[in-house]
Design a protein around this motif. Sequence first.
Motif, short mmCIF file in Angstrom:
data_model
loop_
_atom_site.label_atom_id
_atom_site.label_comp_id
_atom_site.label_asym_id
_atom_site.label_seq_id
_atom_site.Cartn_x
_atom_site.Cartn_y
_atom_site.Cartn_z
N GLY A 1 0.87 -1.27 -0.23
CA GLY A 1 -0.23 -0.47 -0.02
C GLY A 1 0.29 1.17 0.07
N ASN A 2 0.04 1.94 -0.59
CA ASN A 2 1.04 3.72 -0.41
C ASN A 2 0.58 4.62 0.41
OD1 ASN A 2 1.79 6.34 -0.49
ND2 ASN A 2 0.87 6.26 -2.88
N SER A 3 2.33 4.43 1.47
CA SER A 3 1.34 5.01 3.16
C SER A 3 1.52 6.23 3.40
CB SER A 3 3.05 4.75 4.18
OG SER A 3 4.07 4.79 3.64
N GLU A 4 2.04 7.23 2.41
CA GLU A 4 1.64 8.63 2.19
C GLU A 4 1.07 9.38 3.57
OE1 GLU A 4 1.37 12.76 -0.68
OE2 GLU A 4 1.51 10.46 -1.25
N THR A 5 -0.11 9.01 3.25
CA THR A 5 -0.79 9.83 4.05
C THR A 5 -1.75 8.93 5.27
OG1 THR A 5 -3.07 9.36 2.74
CG2 THR A 5 -1.88 11.02 2.63
N GLN A 6 -0.77 7.90 5.50
CA GLN A 6 -1.78 6.89 6.58
C GLN A 6 -0.67 6.74 7.61
OE1 GLN A 6 -4.28 3.54 5.55
NE2 GLN A 6 -4.29 3.58 3.35
#
Length: 301
Positions: free
Chosen positions: A175-180
């Motif tokens: 997953g793309n973790s940029e905002t989480q």
Amino acid sequence: MASNYISATVSSILLFLLCSSSLFGTSMAALVQEQPLVLKYHNGALLKGTVTVNLIWYGKFTPIQRSIIVDFLQSLNSPKAPNPSAASWWKTTEKYKTGASTVTLGKQILDENCSLGKSLKNSHIVYLASKGGYVGRSVNLVLTAKDVFVEGFCSRCGSHGSTRGKVRFTYAWVGNSETQCAGQCAWPFHQPIYGPQTPPLLAPNGDVGVDGMIINVATVLAGTVTNPFNNGYFQGPATAPLEAVSACTGMFGSGSYPGYPGQTLVDKSTGASYNAHGVNGRRFLLPAMWDPSKSACSALV
């Protein structure tokens, strides 16, 4: 269904805190003896020969974001990039019994409208992965966008597994973790949630979330080809194994220790950190991989 998980870098940082002499005194630290790292081969099948990676893009990724990940996958089988290269990093997998695993890019499936919603369970990941098909030696890789929540995300940054029964295939998710949870899954491009708050490294492709995804895609792919069915190379219990790269968590260059990624190469014009060259002039920061010939984690630089 079997599944292996990548722990976030927080585990390494907690280890740093536990072993810190400043917290527990030098006498306590002296009692901790580092055990040799050995990934045992459990006599199962590995993914060797040509391995096709099919991509299932779930949620919205920009064309540039998709190109970064595609370029990384194509770099794993490209001898053209100068050393240290992504191809030389991947070549270590050849040392895991019976020869090379040559990665090729297969089909790409876009599900930009999130057909299953933006909160996914593990069963949804397997369903999405099945869209990649079941032909030959392949890995169906599900990539979720930054606004998609996946069950267990942040306590793990990605996973891989295999289905059982007559039709069996291997799959993976990142997953793309940029905002989480960038402090866990995009470290060292983001300050960690726990531990020493050292300045983050600059991402080589200018995208903290996607450059973090590259680290985790590298981890799950190496784990998949060397331990595809939970009976390949790993240390510890099969339900929570340390694998080719997850056994070397947080190590990117020489001199690394928990909470510090080690020395990397730095682009003089941008200040971005990297340790591997790829196709189309790309640069990546790739984690250390356990080298069977050395029985130790080996970083590119």
